[in-house]
Design an enzyme around this catalytic site. Structure first.
Site, PDB file in Angstrom:
ATOM      1  N   GLY A  41       0.794  -1.223   0.000  1.00  0.00           N
ATOM      2  CA  GLY A  41       0.000   0.000   0.000  1.00  0.00           C
ATOM      3  C   GLY A  41       0.822   1.265   0.000  1.00  0.00           C
ATOM      4  O   GLY A  41       1.943   1.285  -0.505  1.00  0.00           O
TER       5      GLY A  41
ATOM      6  N   LEU B  76      -3.858  -5.746  -5.451  1.00  0.00           N
ATOM      7  CA  LEU B  76      -2.799  -4.738  -5.297  1.00  0.00           C
ATOM      8  C   LEU B  76      -1.602  -5.239  -4.471  1.00  0.00           C
ATOM      9  O   LEU B  76      -1.769  -5.706  -3.353  1.00  0.00           O
ATOM     10  CB  LEU B  76      -3.389  -3.477  -4.647  1.00  0.00           C
ATOM     11  CG  LEU B  76      -2.439  -2.267  -4.598  1.00  0.00           C
ATOM     12  CD1 LEU B  76      -2.126  -1.770  -5.986  1.00  0.00           C
ATOM     13  CD2 LEU B  76      -3.040  -1.159  -3.749  1.00  0.00           C
ATOM     14  N   ASP B  77      -0.427  -5.073  -5.030  1.00  0.00           N
ATOM     15  CA  ASP B  77       0.819  -5.458  -4.372  1.00  0.00           C
ATOM     16  C   ASP B  77       0.892  -6.955  -4.067  1.00  0.00           C
ATOM     17  O   ASP B  77       1.671  -7.397  -3.240  1.00  0.00           O
ATOM     18  CB  ASP B  77       1.052  -4.655  -3.081  1.00  0.00           C
ATOM     19  CG  ASP B  77       1.198  -3.168  -3.361  1.00  0.00           C
ATOM     20  OD1 ASP B  77       1.624  -2.825  -4.479  1.00  0.00           O
ATOM     21  OD2 ASP B  77       0.889  -2.359  -2.484  1.00  0.00           O
ATOM     22  N   GLU B  78       0.026  -7.725  -4.731  1.00  0.00           N
ATOM     23  CA  GLU B  78       0.068  -9.178  -4.550  1.00  0.00           C
ATOM     24  C   GLU B  78       0.484  -9.871  -5.841  1.00  0.00           C
ATOM     25  O   GLU B  78       0.429 -11.085  -5.938  1.00  0.00           O
ATOM     26  CB  GLU B  78      -1.308  -9.698  -4.094  1.00  0.00           C
ATOM     27  CG  GLU B  78      -1.675  -9.378  -2.663  1.00  0.00           C
ATOM     28  CD  GLU B  78      -0.899 -10.219  -1.659  1.00  0.00           C
ATOM     29  OE1 GLU B  78      -0.169 -11.146  -2.085  1.00  0.00           O
ATOM     30  OE2 GLU B  78      -1.011  -9.948  -0.461  1.00  0.00           O
TER      31      GLU B  78
END
Lengths: 289, 289, 289, 289
Positions: C205, C231-233
């Site tokens: 994040g 997101l961000d995964e």
């Protein structure tokens, strides 16, 4: 990296003896300065003491440099202490010398134009014309000074003139592929940083990536050092390294090495302009962040 | 690190030419083997090809070594290919030589007793009596063979006898502080790994941590290499490194270096026993995990 | 880094079974190709096989792509093998998206203009006007497409149009500080690389350097990953890291992080354009040099 | 690592204000002490000051601890300064807790028996009997205290009794695979170091190597931190990391991780016993060598 407009740095060194810390910190306290950062090192091998303190006035009073010098000099001389005062706000004037490889120059220019390195670059000097466009885009004068065996003394005189005219605090050999004369090395002593593309003392001299390839090393590295008249034997400031394997031919070593050179050189330049380095005999004391 | 009871490793090398991969993979496929892992390297500088394949039978059929040798040899000889077959289940017999410093020995013994290194240690040889207790606790015969200028040939004969009697696959000089005779080096060629406590080719010879201190390096390292009769010039297998600064006296470098030596040496030993290293001319090809 | 004018790369993957290596190497051999480099991985956890081979014609014969496709497809389909062929000489078209931070962009442009990364950059897209001069100096079209909550669909449509018009092979989010819509993420699946300035999965994040500062970490890092709608995964390609200590405030972490981000992102881009990455489920297989 | 028989260490911290350095250095100077090493940090975020000074008497006079305490306390209290004095010669008493994995224990014991870590180990406590032989060989009492859900309070009482009886200065959880009760955590606050086998805050909780494998990370690491009642959220002391790739299954990550855990934990223990760590709120200030 905090507000540096009011911050000063005192660096000092002297033979080891009791009271060396106190003589500095006491004076700063008495003058109402606030200590932001303090580093010291007492070298028990050569019995020499080094200290660097970053401090700021604790009030609105303007900094009286003349007074500081007069008063502190008295105290320092009792310790045979050599010292220097610098303002954190001062931007060091850095002359960059380069040949054809542009990676270190490009990296330094990026850090210069973004303010990551708080420096001014009054001149870029090269024995080749190739990198002029890069210099120009950054609005920096570019001096193309070709060199040959015969013209070396003359060329070095021109280089020296530019260094003096620009009041350079530091000269950075950012892959300048010429050996400086002994005379030039002595003039630049403690004021010139070179990047050598090997882990010194391994692979001194020419074509270190080829030497490294022939030896079959499993690590490739770079060394930033002060220039001395003993080639590649100058005092080491910083070294960087990465792992490699058998599949790295000389050009692959060079490619990986470029990134290491940039990081290693910029770290050395940063330490120098922030007055974090003491050059003592053949070695350095570096109070790195 | 999977079930190795059925797994085999073939390593092969030959002059570069088309078909070098195919001649190996095709035969393995025809025999119903399953390829777990394949590494190869085609050295375009010396025009030599290296391959290592880990494979297992795809069915319950027992592995017929004699058949493999006969059949594959025929194919390989068409390529001038030298090759070796090994069972992953085989535990290499490693003789360790040591003097007084015990960190590498201790590290190897830990990896031995926990199975991290799948080896047998038939003998520990030392020119000093100091480390016998450590050997004994691990149930390993300890041979104390003192050495002097006069007794060197005799001592080396004894060492050689132990190596032969124990059918050693590998000799590890885990800080054995004696220079082996040229004759001994030649006998051990490709079968003995030494750990030198510097980043070769920097700081060859005696007391490298003192040399490093005097030079003022900002990195300290270690090099594992095959023993050769040219001291500290043997083919490099692995190198390790850590950052240091001016505050590291020789004993501090040595302390930090001990951890690097252990990691660098054990990595080299692991690569050797897993047949991941090719020794070619003065360099190594290492298919490290 | 050798002469790539004639070199091709085949990448293939399929469910694990015997013969997966042989089916590729055999065909290449039969067609008279010379194998320069071979990497494979058999994932025993998900029973899937991956292979990448770099090869070149062994003679002057021109490469018959149509023939290759027809003939090899037949063989591959027996293994349920998905495969791709690429010429090493082809320069991938990379569209770069950026906001205000320019370090990653600057680094990619340097590698582009020196040929260190063999790519073309048909477009730079930004939601801010700041970096236009940098783009222009490199002769690259700069698209300033501001974005707000309301205009997001519209802006993304424009972005998508540019990506399509430029026939981009890869989109690089070089510190593009906007979250892409799920729809956009899906369109770009496997074709867009983002750099996140933390060691994922730590500090997902916003403002990861501030998060890292608050947690008091002793290492700071960056992660390059394929964009996914989570997101961000997204699947991780490369990660970089450096040591820090208590004296690093968020802006110091950011300064140190900038270098790590550049190196980590450029490594990921290099692996992608050299077809060294397989995206499989939520992870990557990366045959890095 | 110099002669420590006469060396002392003062650590102090207080709210930031001018004179914090001076109040310490001045007193040491007046008492005729010689400063070997000085570290300080002024945290401008929380306005707190930290200092550590290593010093020795400059003459043969014996150290008068009572006098020091009385005199310095007066000065320190004017700054609201909390401080501690320690002799470098004192060997911290370290109780080690462990379950079945022995790598960290083995590493700590090696450093203990060679004097690399200047500690005493009055007790090793385990919930399993497995590692008794290792303890015995080092002549250290081994307490096998099994634990179950029902017996946890009782077992922790026994553990606490041993810690108290042995006058432990530090408790090291060297892969003790039990979660301590909140009560126990509070008792041990600032006096217990745990090694967690991931790069916190990534992969908290159970089986971090499996979590890391599932996420497909390209770096594996370990974190040493002070124990707190918020699991895996304790203040971080040191972190270590190594690169990995797709070929690392959980057991491979664990194997590589073992070396990192040993180095990371021993570094944290060394910093603690050398009084190099300040625990302040949820973070640490570590004046590492």
């Amino acid at each position: 990296m905090s507000d540096t407009s009011q911050t000063h740095i005192i660096t000092a060194h002297c033979p080891s003896q009791p009271g060396t810390v106190d003589v500095v910190t006491r004076y700063l306290y008495q003058q109402g300065f606030y200590i932001n950062e303090i580093h010291s090192f007492d070298d028990t091998d050569v019995n020499h003491f080094f200290i660097r303190i970053q401090f700021r006035p604790n009030n609105e009073q303007p900094f009286d440099l003349a007074l500081f010098e007069r008063e502190f000099n008295e105290r320092a001389s009792a310790f045979n202490m050599q010292w220097q005062l610098a303002s954190s706000a001062y931007k060091a004037k850095v002359v960059i010398m380069v040949s054809k490889h542009d990676h270190c120059l490009n990296d330094l220019l990026y850090r210069y134009r973004t303010g990551d390195l708080a420096i001014e670059i009054p001149a870029i000097i090269s024995n080749h014309p190739d990198l002029e466009a890069l210099a120009k885009w950054h609005g920096i004068p570019y001096y193309h000074l070709p060199i040959s065996k015969d013209t070396k003394p003359e060329q070095e005189a021109q280089v020296w003139q530019i260094i003096q005219d620009s009041k350079a605090d530091l000269v950075v050999l950012a892959r300048y592929m010429q050996v400086l004369s002994n005379e030039m090395c002595q003039k630049l002593s403690g004021k010139a940083i070179n990047i050598h593309h090997s882990l010194l003392p391994g692979f001194k001299g020419a074509r270190p990536y080829y030497q490294a390839y022939d030896r079959g090393v499993k690590l490739v590295g770079a060394t930033a050092h002060y220039v001395s008249d003993d080639l590649d034997e100058g005092p080491i400031i910083s070294q960087g390294v990465e792992t490699v394997d058998h599949s790295y031919y000389p050009k692959d070593l060079a490619a990986k090495g470029r990134d290491i050179e940039c990081l290693t050189l910029s770290r050395a330049v940063r330490c120098h302009i922030e007055h974090r380095i003491f050059l003592h005999q053949k070695k350095t004391v570096v109070f790195a962040k």
